[in-house]
Structures are given as structure tokens and as C-alpha cells.
Design a protein around this motif. Sequence first.
Motif, short mmCIF file in Angstrom:
data_model
loop_
_atom_site.label_atom_id
_atom_site.label_comp_id
_atom_site.label_asym_id
_atom_site.label_seq_id
_atom_site.Cartn_x
_atom_site.Cartn_y
_atom_site.Cartn_z
N MET A 140 63.46 4.69 3.96
CA MET A 140 63.29 4.49 2.53
C MET A 140 61.85 4.59 2.05
N ASP A 141 60.88 4.16 2.83
CA ASP A 141 59.49 4.25 2.37
C ASP A 141 59.10 5.70 2.14
N ASN A 144 61.05 6.98 -0.92
CA ASN A 144 60.48 6.44 -2.16
C ASN A 144 59.16 7.12 -2.53
N GLU A 148 58.59 8.92 -6.03
CA GLU A 148 57.50 8.53 -6.94
C GLU A 148 56.67 9.75 -7.33
N VAL A 154 65.72 6.34 -7.38
CA VAL A 154 66.32 6.21 -6.05
C VAL A 154 67.40 5.13 -6.10
N GLU A 156 70.23 3.45 -3.76
CA GLU A 156 70.78 3.32 -2.41
C GLU A 156 72.30 3.25 -2.45
N GLY A 175 65.33 0.50 -3.03
CA GLY A 175 65.11 1.55 -4.03
C GLY A 175 64.99 0.95 -5.41
N HIS A 176 65.21 1.76 -6.44
CA HIS A 176 65.22 1.23 -7.80
C HIS A 176 66.44 0.33 -8.02
#
Length: 364
Positions: A140-141, A144, A148, A154, A156, A175-176
Motif C-alpha cells: 500500500m505505501d 499510495n 498521490e 485509493v 482498499e 488508503g483513502h
Amino acid sequence: MKIPFLDLKLVNDATKSEMTAAFNRVMESGWYIQGKELEAFESEFSDYCKTDFCIGVGTGLDALHLLLVAYGIGPGDEVLVPSNTFIATWLAVTRTGATPIATEPDPDTYNISVQSIEAAITPSTAAIIPVHLYGQPADMDTINAVAEKHKLIVIEDAAQSQGALYRNRPAGSLGHAAATSFYPGKNLGALGDGGAILTNDKAIAKKVRELRNYGSLIKYQHDSLGYNSRLDEMQAAFLRIKLKVLSRANENRRQIARRYTEGLSDSDVIVPFVPEWAIPAWHLYVIRSNQRDELQAHLKANGIETLVHYPIPPHQQKCYSNDMNRSLPIAERLSAEILSLPISPSMPMEHVDYVVEKIRAFKR
């Protein structure tokens, strides 16, 4: 010996008395939709997932769909989705009028590949839906960071990952926003359908609450074209019980997964690869074999039930085949080789050892 893929009755027997009490409590309350049980579960599950808000809805598919609608995604937009996932991920996008764009997985983790995401981004791309497939978090990093850079939402798909950790952060908080499912076979499973949305965004939480209830936050006042998708009081009460034992149940799954891996790592099948930053929830334990069908038949002959998640990728399903004119070779290869072994919190270790023994005895 007979080993079912998943014995839900046995799983639920572990909390039967508490579930019965919860059933009686809701029955006696006389309040069955959007009451205190739902409010309590939403608070408890958001605490578990370390998010500010949880909104219970009717299904996991609804959770994805309502989030996309809340973010204003619709016709003309493209949403990047994995090429190997359950079709609900794609259907949620199609429901909005947006276009699902298939992206190939990492061949080691089977989760969405960052390289394939970057290659698929166009001026029409609005969002990415990474799926934590089989209960293992996506990277995820990195996802993301790409999102961005391109100003993408994002969301999930955490339907299979309740209790999974990514760099010690819970799936659903990465995520968002996130959507999850409480289908009975999930790690956190109801006794019927159910789903939820997780987010730290107050405005999105408010919008989803409105959308799930006919577009209404105040009775008979409808501010948007909403839907009817509400997690009912009975399922919320059951889920509160199941949530209390989720961590212990997931630890049982991890012990089973460890035993499978130890027993099969030097065999003819490919065992799951787990990055050092991931602690999977092990919703599924999926091996690969280039003789999958023969191996599955061999296990069935020895009383072992297995399943394939998923035998037909979404782009090859009839409902999408007219829209997809390209090959997705990694997803197609995986669909021909993957095999899900029995795993559940109530599975005895002697059953695990028996499965390992019969896989190792399979002759090519």
C-alpha cells in the motif's frame, strides 16, 4: 478421513451460546434496523481497524459501490482493478458507469502490481482498488505514492483481510477508504450477508450513511439519489460476538498456514510468498501446481475438499468478455494453477498434516 474446505457450523459452534444470547437480545428489543447494535458494532470495528469511521451496509459489493459513488466516480472515469480477483471488485465499478481497467498482478504475491498500475494510468483514471487477495495486504505505501503523484483515490478491497497487517497497520486503514464484506465464509463472517466501509474522512462517512439509507440522513428528507443497503441489527449483534474472537481465530489460521508452508515448501507445489512487511489474515491458503486439476482430483479421492479462487478471471467472464479484447497472461496462468486448501480457525492440526501427506504423495 473427510476434510471439508470450510465447516461453518463448526466455526460458529465456538460462539453459539453468545450468538444465541445476541439473537434473543435483538428479538426482545423490537428494533431491527439501524439501532444500538449497529452503532456499537460500527464503533468497535472502527476501533479494531484503527479508523475514525465505520458504516455498516448490506454487502461487500455495496460497500465498494457506495464508496465510488461517494467520491463522485461515474461515467467517463476509469478505475484500476486487479485482473485476478472476485468479480465484485469489477461489478462495483461497472455499477457506477465508470470503466474497470484490468491491471496484472505481481507473479509472486498475486496482488496488484505497482508497475502495471503505472502503465495503465491515463487522463481518465480516477481511482485504484487494490485487493488484499486471500488475506495478504497489497504493497500500500508504494500504491499510495503512485496515487498521490497522479491525484487518484485509493479504495482498499479488504473483503478477505480482516485482521491482516501491513507494516503493523491494519488492513482497512491504508488508503483513502476501504470496503469489506461479512459474507459468512469471511474471517469476520456474519450469519448472512453484510458489509462495511472504513474511512478517516468525515465527509465521505456522512455521504455513505446518506447513500445507504435512500439518500436520507433525516427521515423523509432525501438529499441524494440513494440506495437501500443497511447492515441489520441481528447481523451487527452477531458480528460483535465474532469480532471479540477474531484475533484468536486469525492466529489459528496463521498456525495452520505455517504448518502447510513447512510441510510443502520442498514439495512439487508452489506455496504462498509473504513479504517481510506483511502479516496475512490467511483467509485462504493458496498453492500452485501446473497439474492443478489432477492434484485436486487426487485430493478429492482422499476425502479432501479444495476450491479454486478463481477459476475464470473477470475479463473472461461472459458479462465482460465483449468489452475485453486483450489477453491478461499472468491472471490467466494463475487461474489455471491455483488451488485453495482447507483452512479455518477450527481445523485440527492432524487434518493439516493429512492434507500435506496426500499432496506430497501425489505422483505427476
